[in-house]
Design a protein around this motif. Structure first.
Motif, PDB file in Angstrom:
ATOM      1  N   GLY A 101       0.801  -1.210   0.000  1.00  0.00           N
ATOM      2  CA  GLY A 101       0.000   0.000   0.000  1.00  0.00           C
ATOM      3  C   GLY A 101       0.835   1.262   0.000  1.00  0.00           C
ATOM      4  O   GLY A 101       2.066   1.234  -0.088  1.00  0.00           O
ATOM      5  N   GLU A 102       0.170   2.393   0.119  1.00  0.00           N
ATOM      6  CA  GLU A 102       0.839   3.692   0.149  1.00  0.00           C
ATOM      7  C   GLU A 102       0.144   4.600   1.145  1.00  0.00           C
ATOM      8  O   GLU A 102      -1.076   4.561   1.308  1.00  0.00           O
ATOM      9  CB  GLU A 102       0.822   4.335  -1.251  1.00  0.00           C
ATOM     10  CG  GLU A 102      -0.565   4.457  -1.856  1.00  0.00           C
ATOM     11  CD  GLU A 102      -0.580   5.171  -3.185  1.00  0.00           C
ATOM     12  OE1 GLU A 102       0.438   5.783  -3.538  1.00  0.00           O
ATOM     13  OE2 GLU A 102      -1.626   5.142  -3.857  1.00  0.00           O
ATOM     14  N   ARG A 103       0.941   5.417   1.802  1.00  0.00           N
ATOM     15  CA  ARG A 103       0.396   6.393   2.743  1.00  0.00           C
ATOM     16  C   ARG A 103       0.003   7.641   1.966  1.00  0.00           C
ATOM     17  O   ARG A 103       0.828   8.234   1.269  1.00  0.00           O
ATOM     18  CB  ARG A 103       1.410   6.748   3.823  1.00  0.00           C
ATOM     19  CG  ARG A 103       1.722   5.609   4.781  1.00  0.00           C
ATOM     20  CD  ARG A 103       2.684   6.035   5.877  1.00  0.00           C
ATOM     21  NE  ARG A 103       2.054   6.938   6.833  1.00  0.00           N
ATOM     22  CZ  ARG A 103       2.376   8.212   7.006  1.00  0.00           C
ATOM     23  NH1 ARG A 103       3.306   8.767   6.229  1.00  0.00           N
ATOM     24  NH2 ARG A 103       1.781   8.951   7.921  1.00  0.00           N
ATOM     25  N   VAL A 104      -1.252   8.032   2.063  1.00  0.00           N
ATOM     26  CA  VAL A 104      -1.747   9.167   1.285  1.00  0.00           C
ATOM     27  C   VAL A 104      -2.487  10.129   2.189  1.00  0.00           C
ATOM     28  O   VAL A 104      -2.998   9.764   3.260  1.00  0.00           O
ATOM     29  CB  VAL A 104      -2.676   8.713   0.141  1.00  0.00           C
ATOM     30  CG1 VAL A 104      -1.953   7.814  -0.835  1.00  0.00           C
ATOM     31  CG2 VAL A 104      -3.909   7.999   0.698  1.00  0.00           C
ATOM     32  N   THR A 105      -2.549  11.366   1.739  1.00  0.00           N
ATOM     33  CA  THR A 105      -3.346  12.393   2.389  1.00  0.00           C
ATOM     34  C   THR A 105      -3.962  13.265   1.304  1.00  0.00           C
ATOM     35  O   THR A 105      -3.425  13.353   0.188  1.00  0.00           O
ATOM     36  CB  THR A 105      -2.497  13.248   3.349  1.00  0.00           C
ATOM     37  OG1 THR A 105      -3.355  14.165   4.054  1.00  0.00           O
ATOM     38  CG2 THR A 105      -1.430  14.023   2.596  1.00  0.00           C
TER      39      THR A 105
ATOM     40  N   SER B  80      -4.202  12.942  -4.268  1.00  0.00           N
ATOM     41  CA  SER B  80      -3.434  12.987  -3.024  1.00  0.00           C
ATOM     42  C   SER B  80      -2.450  14.149  -3.064  1.00  0.00           C
ATOM     43  O   SER B  80      -2.111  14.675  -4.127  1.00  0.00           O
ATOM     44  CB  SER B  80      -2.667  11.674  -2.812  1.00  0.00           C
ATOM     45  OG  SER B  80      -1.618  11.543  -3.766  1.00  0.00           O
TER      46      SER B  80
ATOM     47  N   PRO C 237      -1.247  12.675  12.311  1.00  0.00           N
ATOM     48  CA  PRO C 237      -1.557  11.273  11.968  1.00  0.00           C
ATOM     49  C   PRO C 237      -2.967  11.081  11.420  1.00  0.00           C
ATOM     50  O   PRO C 237      -3.191  10.218  10.560  1.00  0.00           O
ATOM     51  CB  PRO C 237      -1.371  10.547  13.305  1.00  0.00           C
ATOM     52  CG  PRO C 237      -0.420  11.407  14.078  1.00  0.00           C
ATOM     53  CD  PRO C 237      -0.745  12.819  13.684  1.00  0.00           C
TER      54      PRO C 237
ATOM     55  N   TRP D  51      -3.561  11.166   7.528  1.00  0.00           N
ATOM     56  CA  TRP D  51      -2.938  10.184   6.633  1.00  0.00           C
ATOM     57  C   TRP D  51      -3.629   8.836   6.753  1.00  0.00           C
ATOM     58  O   TRP D  51      -4.043   8.419   7.838  1.00  0.00           O
ATOM     59  CB  TRP D  51      -1.447  10.026   6.966  1.00  0.00           C
ATOM     60  CG  TRP D  51      -0.662  11.266   6.723  1.00  0.00           C
ATOM     61  CD1 TRP D  51      -0.549  12.347   7.556  1.00  0.00           C
ATOM     62  CD2 TRP D  51       0.108  11.580   5.569  1.00  0.00           C
ATOM     63  NE1 TRP D  51       0.245  13.313   6.996  1.00  0.00           N
ATOM     64  CE2 TRP D  51       0.671  12.877   5.769  1.00  0.00           C
ATOM     65  CE3 TRP D  51       0.378  10.911   4.386  1.00  0.00           C
ATOM     66  CZ2 TRP D  51       1.473  13.488   4.831  1.00  0.00           C
ATOM     67  CZ3 TRP D  51       1.200  11.516   3.445  1.00  0.00           C
ATOM     68  CH2 TRP D  51       1.735  12.786   3.674  1.00  0.00           C
ATOM     69  N   THR D  52      -3.735   8.147   5.638  1.00  0.00           N
ATOM     70  CA  THR D  52      -4.297   6.792   5.623  1.00  0.00           C
ATOM     71  C   THR D  52      -3.407   5.880   4.784  1.00  0.00           C
ATOM     72  O   THR D  52      -2.708   6.338   3.869  1.00  0.00           O
ATOM     73  CB  THR D  52      -5.725   6.768   5.030  1.00  0.00           C
ATOM     74  OG1 THR D  52      -5.685   7.266   3.681  1.00  0.00           O
ATOM     75  CG2 THR D  52      -6.672   7.612   5.870  1.00  0.00           C
ATOM     76  N   LEU D  53      -3.433   4.597   5.119  1.00  0.00           N
ATOM     77  CA  LEU D  53      -2.699   3.596   4.343  1.00  0.00           C
ATOM     78  C   LEU D  53      -3.681   2.929   3.402  1.00  0.00           C
ATOM     79  O   LEU D  53      -4.643   2.304   3.842  1.00  0.00           O
ATOM     80  CB  LEU D  53      -2.054   2.564   5.263  1.00  0.00           C
ATOM     81  CG  LEU D  53      -1.273   1.433   4.574  1.00  0.00           C
ATOM     82  CD1 LEU D  53      -0.077   1.990   3.830  1.00  0.00           C
ATOM     83  CD2 LEU D  53      -0.843   0.375   5.587  1.00  0.00           C
ATOM     84  N   GLN D  54      -3.424   3.069   2.106  1.00  0.00           N
ATOM     85  CA  GLN D  54      -4.330   2.508   1.101  1.00  0.00           C
ATOM     86  C   GLN D  54      -3.673   1.332   0.380  1.00  0.00           C
ATOM     87  O   GLN D  54      -2.600   1.475  -0.184  1.00  0.00           O
ATOM     88  CB  GLN D  54      -4.723   3.573   0.080  1.00  0.00           C
ATOM     89  CG  GLN D  54      -5.590   4.680   0.629  1.00  0.00           C
ATOM     90  CD  GLN D  54      -6.037   5.647  -0.456  1.00  0.00           C
ATOM     91  OE1 GLN D  54      -5.644   5.517  -1.620  1.00  0.00           O
ATOM     92  NE2 GLN D  54      -6.845   6.642  -0.087  1.00  0.00           N
ATOM     93  N   ARG D  55      -4.341   0.181   0.446  1.00  0.00           N
ATOM     94  CA  ARG D  55      -3.940  -0.974  -0.356  1.00  0.00           C
ATOM     95  C   ARG D  55      -4.980  -1.162  -1.447  1.00  0.00           C
ATOM     96  O   ARG D  55      -6.167  -0.990  -1.203  1.00  0.00           O
ATOM     97  CB  ARG D  55      -3.832  -2.233   0.508  1.00  0.00           C
ATOM     98  CG  ARG D  55      -2.682  -2.200   1.510  1.00  0.00           C
ATOM     99  CD  ARG D  55      -2.554  -3.549   2.205  1.00  0.00           C
ATOM    100  NE  ARG D  55      -1.424  -3.576   3.124  1.00  0.00           N
ATOM    101  CZ  ARG D  55      -1.501  -3.256   4.407  1.00  0.00           C
ATOM    102  NH1 ARG D  55      -2.675  -2.875   4.919  1.00  0.00           N
ATOM    103  NH2 ARG D  55      -0.432  -3.310   5.175  1.00  0.00           N
TER     104      ARG D  55
END
Length: 380
Positions: A143-147, A181, A240, A243-247
């Protein structure tokens, strides 16, 4: 005692760069040469040697088809040597008269031009496939951390302030491209210094159009490398909760991977165009030393980051090899294209002149890139 400790520290530093460098380069080179090898086998071409590296052999083995698989001491590339090749660069072939009838039928030069072109093109194509597989795995498994592309702070006196950005704006699109993002927006801005960008932002429930020109600035990353990028002067709060972790599912991840490869290709070509037109300096061109340095730095961020770097380098090597320069795969494809149009190959003399020019160009490029590497060297 201090000298011994310093030398030990230097050894650890070099090892910290060497191991990631060998991992990245070996992975990329192996799949490039594997592309040549597999298509050659499918076309019935005899392969004498599959080598990772050049020079004396460290170890190797023969498979049941008679191909020697080997690992060599100089880890700066690799090659597949066909049964009728005179050298590892495939810049010349043995006379068919010197081969047995069986070997002649399995020779590279005895195959139609379409088969030869397919074998040559398979190397760069394998690099693109490798990159897509790596990017797909990263997007789906890790996944990737996105905002969100939201503007929390507009720094006074910057390009963003002059263009009319205000805190609370959310960027919807840039030059018609949908932005999902803050990182995506950063990448477009960073690679577009001194270029007008057309933003559509959401502000208070309404859409507003803004034209802003990122300023070319020199920054220093956390590894001490100096980079020239475009900056607007806006910030996103690193809280924090933002930000979210998206897979992503495999199909979505695959599409993102193709898009990522396309970005690397267009960015690389755009940089070379800017160098030719004088918009950019050529000091960002690097060679093996720079790759080793960056590999070591990226490895400190984790294995996933190192895989991401391997994918980027794989795309770059695939693209470089498609340039129509004799000695590179693209140069061979150029000769085969001419052969296809003429109905016969260029004369041996013409090809030899082409390969000499290509060799001179490649050597000059290597010297220039190595000089850049040494100037920016930060191993110790």
């Amino acid at each position: 005692m201090d000298t011994i400790i310093n030398l030990a520290g230097i050894g650890d530093s070099v090892l910290g760069y060497l191991v990631p460098f060998l991992f990245v380069l070996t992975l990329v080179v192996f799949f490039h040469e594997l592309g040549h090898f597999l298509v050659a086998r499918w076309c019935g071409i005899g392969v004498k040697v599959f080598s990772i590296g050049f020079g004396p052999e460290i170890f190797g083995f023969n498979d049941r088809h008679g191909t020697r698989w080997r690992l060599s001491w100089i880890p700066l590339g690799g090659y597949v040597k066909f049964i009728d090749d005179d050298n590892v660069a495939s810049a010349g072939q043995k006379s068919l008269d010197s081969l047995s009838p069986e070997d002649c039928a399995r020779s590279f030069q005895a195959k139609p031009v379409s088969a030869r072109a397919a074998v040559v093109a398979a190397g760069p194509i394998a690099n693109f496939i490798l990159a897509i597989v790596i990017f797909t795995a990263i997007f789906s498994l890790f996944g990737e951390r996105v905002t969100a592309a939201k503007v929390d702070v507009v720094n006074p006196g910057t390009a963003a302030a002059r263009a009319g950005f205000v805190a609370g704006d959310t960027v919807i699109s840039i030059d018609g491209q949908k932005i999902e993002s803050f990182g995506e927006m950063q990448r477009i801005v960073g690679t577009s210094p001194d270029r007008d960008l057309h933003f559509v932002v959401e502000r208070g429930g309404k859409t507003v159009e803004i034209v802003a020109t990122p300023e070319r600035k020199e920054i220093t990353d956390r590894f001490g490398n100096t980079l020239r990028i475009g900056l607007l002067g806006i910030q996103r709060t690193a809280a924090p909760d933002n930000w979210t972790l998206q897979r992503h599912d495999p199909i979505t991840a695959f599409g993102m991977a193709v898009k990522e490869c396309y970005f690397v290709v267009t960015r690389s070509l755009g940089y070379l165009y800017d160098v030719v037109t004088g918009r950019e300096a050529a000091d960002q061109l690097g060679g093996p030393i720079r790759i080793a340095q960056v590999s070591g730095q990226v490895a400190t961020a984790g294995f996933v980051a190192l895989l991401n770097l391997a994918a980027i380098i794989s795309v770059s090597i695939g693209l470089l090899n498609l340039f129509p320069i004799p000695m590179l795969d693209g140069g061979h494809l150029l000769f085969y294209g001419i052969e296809g149009l003429r109905g016969r190959p260029l004369s041996e003399y013409s090809q030899e002149i082409g390969f000499r020019i290509g060799l001179a160009f490649v050597l000059m490029l290597m010297v220039f890139a190595t000089w850049n590497d040494l100037i920016h060297l930060k191993f110790l």
